[in-house]
Design an enzyme around this catalytic site. Structure first.
Site, PDB file in Angstrom:
ATOM      1  NE  ARG A 111     -34.667 -42.716  13.645  1.00  0.00           N
ATOM      2  CZ  ARG A 111     -34.034 -41.626  13.202  1.00  0.00           C
ATOM      3  NH1 ARG A 111     -33.430 -41.644  12.020  1.00  0.00           N
ATOM      4  NH2 ARG A 111     -33.980 -40.540  13.935  1.00  0.00           N
ATOM      5  CG  HIS A 136     -26.825 -42.720  14.602  1.00  0.00           C
ATOM      6  ND1 HIS A 136     -26.898 -43.053  13.277  1.00  0.00           N
ATOM      7  CD2 HIS A 136     -27.223 -41.416  14.678  1.00  0.00           C
ATOM      8  CE1 HIS A 136     -27.303 -42.006  12.566  1.00  0.00           C
ATOM      9  NE2 HIS A 136     -27.520 -41.010  13.392  1.00  0.00           N
ATOM     10  CG  HIS A 210     -23.985 -37.981  12.691  1.00  0.00           C
ATOM     11  ND1 HIS A 210     -24.524 -36.717  12.759  1.00  0.00           N
ATOM     12  CD2 HIS A 210     -25.030 -38.833  12.617  1.00  0.00           C
ATOM     13  CE1 HIS A 210     -25.844 -36.817  12.755  1.00  0.00           C
ATOM     14  NE2 HIS A 210     -26.187 -38.078  12.660  1.00  0.00           N
ATOM     15  CG  ASP A 282     -33.575 -37.388   9.483  1.00  0.00           C
ATOM     16  OD1 ASP A 282     -32.606 -38.024   9.029  1.00  0.00           O
ATOM     17  OD2 ASP A 282     -33.901 -37.380  10.674  1.00  0.00           O
ATOM     18  CD  GLU A 348     -25.982 -39.073   8.987  1.00  0.00           C
ATOM     19  OE1 GLU A 348     -26.111 -40.093   9.664  1.00  0.00           O
ATOM     20  OE2 GLU A 348     -26.835 -38.169   8.968  1.00  0.00           O
TER      21      GLU A 348
HETATM   22  C1  GLA Z   1     -29.302 -38.907  11.960  1.00  0.00           C
HETATM   23  C2  GLA Z   1     -30.738 -39.235  11.854  1.00  0.00           C
HETATM   24  C3  GLA Z   1     -31.569 -38.128  12.391  1.00  0.00           C
HETATM   25  C4  GLA Z   1     -31.125 -37.720  13.777  1.00  0.00           C
HETATM   26  C5  GLA Z   1     -29.655 -37.394  13.769  1.00  0.00           C
HETATM   27  C6  GLA Z   1     -29.148 -37.102  15.148  1.00  0.00           C
HETATM   28  O1  GLA Z   1     -28.835 -38.181  10.926  1.00  0.00           O
HETATM   29  O2  GLA Z   1     -31.126 -39.559  10.552  1.00  0.00           O
HETATM   30  O3  GLA Z   1     -32.906 -38.526  12.421  1.00  0.00           O
HETATM   31  O4  GLA Z   1     -31.373 -38.756  14.677  1.00  0.00           O
HETATM   32  O5  GLA Z   1     -28.940 -38.460  13.240  1.00  0.00           O
HETATM   33  O6  GLA Z   1     -29.878 -36.147  15.812  1.00  0.00           O
END
Ligand code: GLA
Length: 382
Positions: A111, A136, A210, A282, A348
């Site tokens: 983000r 993304h 991803h 996350d 990632e």
């Molecule tokens: C990334 C983000 C998550 C989510 C996924 C897709 O990994 O960090 O918050 O948006 O992509 O669903």
């Protein structure tokens, strides 16, 4: 398992791979040229191809759409293969509803707050697609583009070069960005990703992959029993919009401590404010090794049931561990089973989220004359 095996053989036959190489050798002979088959057509008639590669006991299927890893097959401790990546068996689902399954992510992985940043005194507004944020790469990121694919066999390596040129201003980003991503399967069955990019104006770049992993096999249920180790003493906590606050918080004494391998499910239900906000893990881990000239080991994932392991090495400074929190049972994979929360996870490799707005984070700026280069290597074992 029987069903799995038949599916695997059918898939291999379609890809022109001799069925006799199946059924257990973790070190099948490599060197075969990748095989191309039609996967589907986009609404405008553009053909999307699936490329099948095999080397050193690892099998990969890659789509020209989004550079998507549609299937990644590796053997378990008894030599039985399974596809360990979540995805779909048809192009329509990828186009209509994928949560970035298997895709290449660009121009910016994760983000950028409010989709805004300032570079050399100029303000830029990016495509916003995640509440207020740009996620993304925006609404039409690299995951939703058709890439030019060039297969290669080089020594004992087998692979694909994928090319995509993003024009100046695309999704709000400055500069024409020429991107080349190379997927290589080595004779040891390692899957290596080399990212390269150049620009004609100062811009920001943060490319990643991803893939959603489930080492027990796609469609087999939760990843909470998988053991994960991440070589990071700090992570970047986020605000409610999942934008880093700028703090590099210590993992010690928190659920974010993966310095020693532990089952993902062990602390995922701890009522820690960061876990509550993100509905699980996350977050970006600040890798202890920092930016390195060569890829270094940063994480190990292990599924005790199958014995499959995956090690990740990178020269990047960060790792986003996403525990599949937004999977909600509405998507169906190639196995015919739905994906529920925590049925797959992403690791990632990256620069930190929102770096263009965080002067203290390692820079993601790319200038004309420079070449962006990063490498991530996945090593499989059992
Ligand atoms: C990334 C983000 C998550 C989510 C996924 C897709 O990994 O960090 O918050 O948006 O992509 O669903």
């Amino acid at each position: 398992m029987e069903l799995n095996r038949r599916t695997v053989i059918a898939g291999a036959a379609a890809a022109g791979i001799a069925a006799t190489t199946l059924g257990g050798t973790a070190h099948a002979t490599g060197g075969r040229k990748p095989v191309k088959t039609l996967f589907g057509k986009l609404a405008d008639g553009t053909k999307v191809y699936s490329w099948s590669l095999e080397n050193g006991g690892t099998r990969l299927k890659v789509l020209s759409w989004g550079g998507v890893v549609q299937s990644l097959e590796i053997p378990d401790r008894r030599g039985r293969y399974a596809n360990v990546s979540a995805g779909f068996d048809n192009l329509e689902d990828y186009v209509a509803k994928t949560p970035y399954f298997g895709a290449l992510i660009g121009r910016y992985g994760n983000r950028i707050g409010k989709g805004k940043f300032t570079l050399d005194g100029k303000n830029y507004q990016l495509s916003v697609n995640d509440g207020e944020q740009s996620l993304h790469g925006g609404t039409q990121g690299f995951d939703k583009r058709v890439w030019d694919v060039e297969p290669f066999v080089k020594g004992s390596d087998v692979g694909l070069h994928l090319y995509y040129t993003s024009v100046d201003g695309e999704m709000g980003y400055p500069g024409t960005l020429k991107t080349k991503v190379t997927y290589t399967l080595t004779r040891h069955g390692e899957w290596r990703i080399d990212y390269e990019a150049t620009t004609d104006k100062a811009t920001v770049v943060n490319l990643t992959s991803h893939v959603y992993f489930n080492l027990a096999g796609e469609g087999s249920g939760t990843i909470e029993d998988h053991e994960l180790q991440i070589a990071a003493s700090r992570y970047t906590p986020t605000d409610a919009g999942l934008i880093p606050t700028g703090e590099l918080a210590k993992v010690a004494g928190t659920p974010f401590d993966f310095r020693k391998a532990k089952p993902i499910g062990r602390d995922i239900r701890v009522s820690h404010p960061q876990l509550v906000t993100a509905k699980g893990f996350d977050h970006n881990w600040v890798l202890d090794k920092g930016i390195t000239a060569r890829p270094e080991h940063v994480a190990t994932l292990r599924d005790p049931s199958s014995g499959r392991t995956m090690k990740i090495a990178t020269n990047e400074p960060g790792l986003q561990f996403y525990s599949g929190n937004f999977l909600d049972g509405t998507l169906t994979g190639p196995s015919g089973r739905t994906y529920r929360q925590g049925d797959a996870l992403c690791l990632e490799t990256q620069h930190f989220p929102d770096s263009p707005n965080k002067p203290k984070f390692p820079s993601t700026v790319l200038r004309p004359g420079q070449t962006y280069r990063t490498t991530t290597i996945h090593t499989f074992g059992c």
